[in-house]
Design an enzyme around this catalytic site. Sequence first.
Site, PDB file in Angstrom:
ATOM      1  N   HIS A  63       9.135  19.744 -39.164  1.00 55.14           N
ATOM      2  CA  HIS A  63       8.257  20.510 -38.273  1.00 55.14           C
ATOM      3  C   HIS A  63       7.371  19.545 -37.497  1.00 55.14           C
ATOM      4  CE1 HIS A  63       5.722  24.377 -37.648  1.00 55.14           C
ATOM      5  NE2 HIS A  63       5.386  23.485 -36.725  1.00 55.14           N
ATOM      6  N   HIS A  65       6.073  18.234 -33.214  1.00 56.90           N
ATOM      7  CA  HIS A  65       5.974  18.544 -31.783  1.00 56.90           C
ATOM      8  C   HIS A  65       6.034  17.228 -31.007  1.00 56.90           C
ATOM      9  CE1 HIS A  65       4.844  22.791 -32.427  1.00 56.90           C
ATOM     10  NE2 HIS A  65       4.262  22.314 -33.520  1.00 56.90           N
ATOM     11  N   ASN A  97       8.498  24.709 -28.353  1.00 54.74           N
ATOM     12  CA  ASN A  97       7.449  25.207 -27.456  1.00 54.74           C
ATOM     13  C   ASN A  97       7.031  24.133 -26.445  1.00 54.74           C
ATOM     14  OD1 ASN A  97       6.302  23.829 -29.644  1.00 54.74           O
ATOM     15  ND2 ASN A  97       4.380  24.972 -29.539  1.00 54.74           N
ATOM     16  N   ASP A 155       8.073  28.865 -32.808  1.00 55.65           N
ATOM     17  CA  ASP A 155       6.862  28.236 -33.332  1.00 55.65           C
ATOM     18  C   ASP A 155       5.813  28.043 -32.239  1.00 55.65           C
ATOM     19  OD1 ASP A 155       5.418  26.910 -35.552  1.00 55.65           O
ATOM     20  OD2 ASP A 155       5.502  25.207 -34.191  1.00 55.65           O
ATOM     21  N   ASN A 282      -3.735  25.166 -36.227  1.00 51.44           N
ATOM     22  CA  ASN A 282      -3.236  26.513 -36.486  1.00 51.44           C
ATOM     23  C   ASN A 282      -1.969  26.429 -37.336  1.00 51.44           C
ATOM     24  OD1 ASN A 282      -3.045  29.274 -36.362  1.00 51.44           O
ATOM     25  ND2 ASN A 282      -2.041  29.329 -34.368  1.00 51.44           N
ATOM     26  N   ASP A 309       3.668  18.992 -39.133  1.00 55.88           N
ATOM     27  CA  ASP A 309       3.248  19.758 -37.950  1.00 55.88           C
ATOM     28  C   ASP A 309       2.520  18.837 -36.977  1.00 55.88           C
ATOM     29  OD1 ASP A 309       2.891  21.821 -36.174  1.00 55.88           O
ATOM     30  OD2 ASP A 309       1.335  22.848 -37.319  1.00 55.88           O
ATOM     31  N   GLY A 328      -4.298  21.866 -33.214  1.00 55.97           N
ATOM     32  CA  GLY A 328      -3.327  20.863 -33.628  1.00 55.97           C
ATOM     33  C   GLY A 328      -3.912  19.499 -33.909  1.00 55.97           C
TER      34      GLY A 328
END
Length: 434
Positions: A63, A65, A97, A155, A282, A309, A328
Amino acid sequence: MTTWIINAKRLSEQNGETEIAHVRVENGLIAEWREGGSLPDTTGAEVIDARGKLISPGLIDMHVHLREPGFEYKETIASGTESAAKGGFTTIAPMPNTRPVMDTPDTIRLVLDKAATEGVVRVLPYAAITKNELGRELTDFAALKEAGAIGFTDDGVGVQNAQMMKNAMALAKSLDMPIIAHCEDDSLVEGAAVSEGEFARKHGLKGIPNESEAIHVGRDILLSEATGVHYHVCHVSTEQSVRLIRLGKSVGVKVSAEVCPHHLLLADEDIPDSMDANWKMNPPLRTPKDVEACIQALEDGTIDIIVTDHAPHSEEEKARGMERAPFGIVGFETAFPLLYTKFVRTGRWSLDFLLRRMTSDPAKLFRLPYGTMAVGAPADLILIDLENEREVDPAKFLTKGRNTPFTGWKLYGWPALTMVNGNVVWTEENGINR
């Protein structure tokens, strides 16, 4: 090409103790292990002397980004994978995303192509469940799987409509693919920046209630039971979610879950009164009761794996304050040292337990051929310095993001070398090797 890593400490599968071992890497694969004692014949080979550092399978983060395409000012595939390598991660799974959202085969292929040419670790992208993550129309799951997506998730937002989620699960099940869910009921969280708890009350802020997460967890477990899909819960943060996942597993639902280091280490009462937005994420930081529930759930297997994350933002964005800054924090370069220092060195966890939750367990959960040091496996290996203490300094991060609440923490367990498919991609001494 032959490489020997000599004088490494390897965890014994029998007793959990470390032993000196040497490993030969050939053509990107683990070819041979030799126990300690005399050194092997390394004539003609590249030799890496581990000098007693721990050797482990490369860490796996399901997970993350990477922000590309669309938000390259926050992070790129190049900078994100470099940061991952420095943190000891050899396989990472970026969320869709982005802008455009990773909801078409072309976008999935773009990410994979960029990862192949500009990345330094393995990148396995997820695709969106719904077009533009708007929750209105399903994407073309079959085409996205064919393009290389490893699962489906919206997500960043929860799928609000139960029928839409059930349809997605049924379709994913027919393709033997997992659904990965950000669990959040929008009607309960609008305009809120922190958890509904002590910090919110103290500062007069609207809070995000625990049930906003747990309502979706409970709903989706029932939908998973009805469809038979592998349903994976993102970034669990509440005791209520833990209870529901535990119940789902007890009756045979194919549900799995993940947790982030910050939800195992920090509570809302730890947020400084300065309202520093580097503490805004979050799901938000919850109560100490929730933290302990997540720790125990990871320990008993209710929660299956650890993820970061990793969510970089610009310093300008995070300077907007707690209410206006984006959610984040970054996580690649601090995850293992944080957990090793706070759980293994204190005696609560074994080193073997922590490594399994970050290597072999995510590999098994998502049916990946990584996370192992068996002969014949891909040579995804890392060396970790367990002895030297170092302070978290965001100025030294390789990620573009500096948004971390852990600045100044003194930690042990820092990666010193990262190898992917037999190629050394990062070392403490020389940095990134492309």
